[in-house]
Design a protein around this motif. Structure first.
Motif, short mmCIF file in Angstrom:
data_model
loop_
_atom_site.label_atom_id
_atom_site.label_comp_id
_atom_site.label_asym_id
_atom_site.label_seq_id
_atom_site.Cartn_x
_atom_site.Cartn_y
_atom_site.Cartn_z
N THR A 89 1.15 -1.06 -0.12
CA THR A 89 -0.03 0.03 -0.21
C THR A 89 0.91 0.91 -0.04
O THR A 89 0.48 2.24 -0.65
N HIS A 90 2.38 1.48 0.82
CA HIS A 90 2.74 2.55 0.77
C HIS A 90 3.36 3.04 -0.25
O HIS A 90 2.58 4.38 -0.70
N LEU A 91 3.30 2.34 -1.53
CA LEU A 91 3.69 3.41 -2.40
C LEU A 91 2.64 3.85 -3.75
O LEU A 91 2.26 4.87 -3.89
N GLU A 92 1.56 3.51 -3.61
CA GLU A 92 0.34 4.05 -3.93
C GLU A 92 -0.30 5.50 -2.60
O GLU A 92 -0.79 6.54 -3.10
N ILE A 93 -0.28 5.39 -1.45
CA ILE A 93 -0.69 5.95 -0.97
C ILE A 93 0.28 7.39 -0.90
O ILE A 93 0.11 8.40 -0.45
N GLN A 94 1.62 7.14 -1.37
CA GLN A 94 2.49 8.27 -1.24
C GLN A 94 2.61 8.48 -2.28
O GLN A 94 2.40 10.29 -2.51
N LYS A 95 1.37 8.27 -4.06
CA LYS A 95 1.52 8.68 -4.84
C LYS A 95 0.25 9.29 -4.70
O LYS A 95 0.72 10.63 -5.05
N GLU A 96 -0.49 9.20 -3.70
CA GLU A 96 -1.90 10.56 -3.72
C GLU A 96 -1.79 11.48 -2.80
O GLU A 96 -2.19 12.49 -3.30
N ILE A 97 -0.78 11.34 -1.52
CA ILE A 97 -0.32 12.34 -0.82
C ILE A 97 0.04 13.40 -1.86
O ILE A 97 0.17 14.48 -2.08
N LEU A 98 1.24 12.75 -3.33
CA LEU A 98 2.17 13.52 -3.81
C LEU A 98 1.53 14.53 -4.80
O LEU A 98 1.47 15.45 -4.62
N LYS A 99 0.00 13.91 -5.09
CA LYS A 99 -1.17 14.82 -6.09
C LYS A 99 -1.74 15.64 -5.44
O LYS A 99 -1.98 16.69 -6.17
#
Length: 231
Positions: A89-99
Motif C-alpha cells: 500500500t505505501h507506494l500507492e498512498i505516497q503517490k496520492e499524497i504527492l498529487k
C-alpha cells in the motif's frame, strides 16, 4: 521561500480528530493519510487485488470491500504480515499524497498539513516536514478514552497503546505539542495559536505565480516540485 509541510500525529485515542476538525474549520489544507489508505484499497484497484491475493477472501465484507477490522487484527498479531501490507500500500498512498500536495501548491496555500497516524514511528516521512505537531493527552486518559471508544478491556487497550511509540517519547520528537488532556475549548485555543504561528511563517511559496508558469507550459516547475518531495 517554499511552501512547507506540517506533519500532524498523535497516539491512538489522543484526540487527533478533534484537532483536525478545528484546522479544517480554519480553512487549512489537510491531507488525511488514513483516508487515502482506505481509498487505495477499494475493490478492483491494484492494491486491493494484491491484498486479497496474499491475505485471502476471508478478510472481505459481504459487499466485497476489505474488512479493515479483520485485516487489522491479522497484522496486529503478525508483524511480518504488517510489513507485507505496507509494501503493497505505501507506494500507492505516497503517490496520492504527492498529487494532493501538488494541488494545494498550485492553489497557493501557505502550508499543507499531513495527518499521518504513525508519523513518528515511520521516520521516512518526518524528513519532509518543516514542523511536526503532536496531539498529546496523559496516558491514563488515553487508556480510558480508548476503552470507552472501542469497548476494550484495560488489558486490550494497553496492548493497543503499547504497539505504538509512547506519547511521552513522541513529545521529544515534535516541534509543537497540542495538549488535549483538557476540555474542547482549551484544545481549540492551542490550535488557533498554532495556526496563527504557521500563517506568520516566512516559509511561504508564491504558488500563484507558479500556477501561471505551469499554465504557460513550463512543466519543469512541476517536475522540480515533485522531485523535491520524493527525493
Amino acid at each position: 521561500s517554499t511552501m512547507f509541510l506540517v506533519g500532524l500525529s498523535g497516539g491512538i485515542a489522543s484526540g487527533k480528530s478533534t484537532v483536525v476538525a478545528v484546522l479544517r474549520e480554519l480553512g487549512c489544507a489537510v491531507i488525511d493519510a488514513d483516508v487515502i489508505a482506505r481509498e487505495v484499497v477499494q475493490p478492483n484497484l491494484k492494491a486491493y487485488q494484491q491484498i486479497v491475493h496474499y491475505f485471502g477472501t476471508e478478510i472481505l465484507l459481504e459487499n466485497g470491500e476489505i474488512n479493515r477490522e479483520a485485516l487489522g487484527n491479522i497484522i496486529f498479531f503478525h508483524p511480518e504480515k504488517q510489513q507485507l501490507l505496507n509494501s503493497i500500500t505505501h507506494l500507492e498512498i505516497q503517490k496520492e499524497i504527492l498529487k494532493q500536495i501538488l494541488k494545494y501548491f498550485l492553489l497557493g496555500y501557505r502550508y499543507v498539513i499531513l495527518d499521518i497516524p504513525l508519523l513518528f514511528e515511520n521516520k521516512r516521512f518526518t524528513k519532509f516536514m518543516k514542523y511536526t505537531v503532536l496531539v498529546y493527552c496523559d496516558p491514563p486518559m488515553q487508556r480510558s478514552r480508548l476503552m470507552k471508544r472501542n469497548g476494550l478491556s484495560r488489558v486490550e487497550a494497553e496492548a493497543r497503546i503499547a504497539s505504538q511509540l509512547p506519547l511521552d517519547e513522541k513529545r521529544k520528537l515534535a516541534s509543537y505539542i497540542i495538549d488535549n488532556s483538557g476540555d474542547w475549548e482549551n484544545t481549540r485555543q492551542q490550535v488557533l495559536k498554532l495556526h496563527a504561528h504557521l500563517e506568520d511563517s516566512l516559509d511561504f511559496l508564491w504558488a500563484r505565480l507558479a500556477v501561471g508558469t505551469v499554465v504557460a507550459g513550463l512543466g519543469g516547475v512541476v517536475y522540480l516540485l515533485l522531485w523535491h518531495f520524493i527525493s
